[in-house]
Design a protein around this motif. Structure first.
Motif, PDB file in Angstrom:
ATOM      1  N   UNK A  81      20.321  50.524  -4.565  1.00 24.53           N
ATOM      2  CA  UNK A  81      20.527  51.857  -5.119  1.00 24.53           C
ATOM      3  C   UNK A  81      19.932  51.984  -6.520  1.00 24.53           C
ATOM      4  N   UNK A  82      19.363  53.161  -6.780  1.00 20.32           N
ATOM      5  CA  UNK A  82      18.833  53.452  -8.114  1.00 20.32           C
ATOM      6  C   UNK A  82      19.417  54.782  -8.590  1.00 20.32           C
ATOM      7  N   UNK A  83      19.342  54.998  -9.893  1.00 15.97           N
ATOM      8  CA  UNK A  83      19.983  56.191 -10.466  1.00 15.97           C
ATOM      9  C   UNK A  83      19.362  57.481  -9.929  1.00 15.97           C
ATOM     10  N   UNK A  84      18.078  57.438  -9.545  1.00 17.70           N
ATOM     11  CA  UNK A  84      17.464  58.666  -9.020  1.00 17.70           C
ATOM     12  C   UNK A  84      17.886  58.967  -7.575  1.00 17.70           C
ATOM     13  N   UNK A  85      18.744  58.133  -7.042  1.00 19.58           N
ATOM     14  CA  UNK A  85      19.321  58.415  -5.731  1.00 19.58           C
ATOM     15  C   UNK A  85      20.708  59.040  -5.836  1.00 19.58           C
ATOM     16  N   UNK A  86      21.121  59.307  -7.044  1.00 18.33           N
ATOM     17  CA  UNK A  86      22.343  60.076  -7.251  1.00 18.33           C
ATOM     18  C   UNK A  86      22.126  61.473  -6.683  1.00 18.33           C
ATOM     19  N   UNK A  87      22.958  61.848  -5.726  1.00 12.54           N
ATOM     20  CA  UNK A  87      22.723  63.107  -5.028  1.00 12.54           C
ATOM     21  C   UNK A  87      23.866  63.386  -4.063  1.00 12.54           C
ATOM     22  N   UNK A  88      23.783  64.567  -3.435  1.00 12.78           N
ATOM     23  CA  UNK A  88      24.650  64.896  -2.312  1.00 12.78           C
ATOM     24  C   UNK A  88      23.870  64.584  -1.038  1.00 12.78           C
ATOM     25  N   UNK A  89      24.468  63.838  -0.139  1.00 10.21           N
ATOM     26  CA  UNK A  89      23.816  63.478   1.114  1.00 10.21           C
ATOM     27  C   UNK A  89      24.520  64.183   2.267  1.00 10.21           C
ATOM     28  N   UNK A  90      23.720  64.865   3.071  1.00 10.84           N
ATOM     29  CA  UNK A  90      24.242  65.624   4.197  1.00 10.84           C
ATOM     30  C   UNK A  90      23.742  65.044   5.507  1.00 10.84           C
ATOM     31  N   UNK A  91      24.679  64.804   6.406  1.00 16.40           N
ATOM     32  CA  UNK A  91      24.345  64.388   7.761  1.00 16.40           C
ATOM     33  C   UNK A  91      24.426  65.614   8.657  1.00 16.40           C
ATOM     34  N   UNK A  92      23.607  65.649   9.701  1.00 15.12           N
ATOM     35  CA  UNK A  92      23.637  66.771  10.635  1.00 15.12           C
ATOM     36  C   UNK A  92      23.325  66.265  12.034  1.00 15.12           C
ATOM     37  N   UNK A  93      23.759  67.049  13.022  1.00 11.33           N
ATOM     38  CA  UNK A  93      23.435  66.685  14.396  1.00 11.33           C
ATOM     39  C   UNK A  93      23.104  67.936  15.190  1.00 11.33           C
ATOM     40  N   UNK A  94      22.405  67.721  16.308  1.00  6.70           N
ATOM     41  CA  UNK A  94      21.910  68.845  17.097  1.00  6.70           C
ATOM     42  C   UNK A  94      21.680  68.383  18.527  1.00  6.70           C
ATOM     43  N   UNK A  95      21.971  69.301  19.448  1.00  7.54           N
ATOM     44  CA  UNK A  95      21.648  69.035  20.840  1.00  7.54           C
ATOM     45  C   UNK A  95      20.135  69.063  20.983  1.00  7.54           C
ATOM     46  N   UNK A  96      19.602  68.478  22.022  1.00 12.45           N
ATOM     47  CA  UNK A  96      18.171  68.232  22.088  1.00 12.45           C
ATOM     48  C   UNK A  96      17.258  69.438  22.103  1.00 12.45           C
ATOM     49  N   UNK A  97      17.600  70.500  22.816  1.00  7.33           N
ATOM     50  CA  UNK A  97      16.637  71.581  23.029  1.00  7.33           C
ATOM     51  C   UNK A  97      16.386  72.389  21.775  1.00  7.33           C
ATOM     52  N   UNK A  98      15.187  72.841  21.644  1.00 11.42           N
ATOM     53  CA  UNK A  98      14.820  73.665  20.501  1.00 11.42           C
ATOM     54  C   UNK A  98      15.681  74.913  20.431  1.00 11.42           C
ATOM     55  N   UNK A  99      16.029  75.317  19.251  1.00  9.12           N
ATOM     56  CA  UNK A  99      16.781  76.542  19.048  1.00  9.12           C
ATOM     57  C   UNK A  99      18.272  76.354  18.968  1.00  9.12           C
ATOM     58  N   UNK A 100      18.777  75.210  19.362  1.00  5.37           N
ATOM     59  CA  UNK A 100      20.214  75.006  19.257  1.00  5.37           C
ATOM     60  C   UNK A 100      20.623  74.777  17.817  1.00  5.37           C
ATOM     61  N   UNK A 101      21.823  75.120  17.518  1.00  7.25           N
ATOM     62  CA  UNK A 101      22.317  75.053  16.145  1.00  7.25           C
ATOM     63  C   UNK A 101      22.414  73.622  15.647  1.00  7.25           C
TER      64      UNK A 101
END
Lengths: 113, 110
Positions: A81-101
């Protein structure tokens, strides 16, 4: 209701430490993503995965790696880890087909001192 | 390269005033465009997508391919609309990853 859970909401780590950020989703989604969110820069994609053990680099992969051993879990790893990696990290997931939320987790605030 | 531009970092309006949050994109194909919103202390969530042509919480957005824009509009702002708004682009065939703009903070004053 889709649930994307990031186990650590707030972390403080020292420079040089190895950091693991964990993300779990409960809807059998194929695609999972890690973003970092910084003021004035928006969300930038670090890595994503479209299947178990599969991963692709996003726009800012340097200094990060990922692991997807099980479909429901996607881990982000900061090898040193370095100080420039201080941040908010967001994970996300999605069903496979295009257009799904895409569904986001609540985020992990990481401070590297 | 695909890119999303939100030119305003902050948009400050009074309650009842019209709101327009600007979004321009660069992509040569047929994109899918979205608006995401993040209220204080809440997770990022989908507000609307262009293919649905829907109005959510009074917000609408029209895709203008000629101007490569997808501006978000609401005729009468409410205080509860205060939030961070992100425009996002999804390129079909690119593993469906979302490319986000830098975001615009909307502040609605009483």
């Amino acid at each position: 209701d889709v649930k994307v859970t990031q186990s650590s909401r707030y972390l403080v780590k020292r420079t040089g430490e190895k950091v693991f950020l964990e993300c779990v989703q409960d809807m059998d989604h194929e695609n999972m993503f890690w973003y970092r969110q910084d003021p004035g820069l928006g969300l930038r994609l670090i890595y994503f995965s479209y299947d178990v053990k599969m991963k692709e680099k996003g726009d800012i992969p340097e200094g990060y790696s990922v692991s997807r051993e099980k479909k429901e879990r996607f881990s982000l790893i900061l090898e040193s880890a370095s100080t420039n990696q201080t941040s908010m990290y967001l994970c996300a997931s999605k069903l496979g087909s295009s257009g799904n939320t895409i569904y986001f987790g609540e985020g992990s605030w990481l401070t590297v001192v | 390269a695909q890119r999303v531009t939100q030119p305003e970092k902050l948009l400050s309006v009074f309650k009842g005033a019209p709101v327009e949050l600007k979004c321009n994109y660069s992509y040569s194909g047929s994109p899918e465009l979205f608006w995401y919103v993040q209220y204080s202390r809440q997770r990022l969530q989908l507000l609307l997508r262009h293919i649905s042509r829907e109005s959510i919480k009074g917000f609408t957005a029209d895709l203008n391919k000629g101007e490569t824009s997808f501006h978000l509009k609401k005729p009468f702002a409410q205080e509860e609309d205060s939030a961070m708004y992100y425009c996002a682009l999804m390129c079909p065939g690119g593993y469906n990853k979302l490319i986000f703009g830098a975001g615009t903070r909307l502040a609605v004053h009483p």
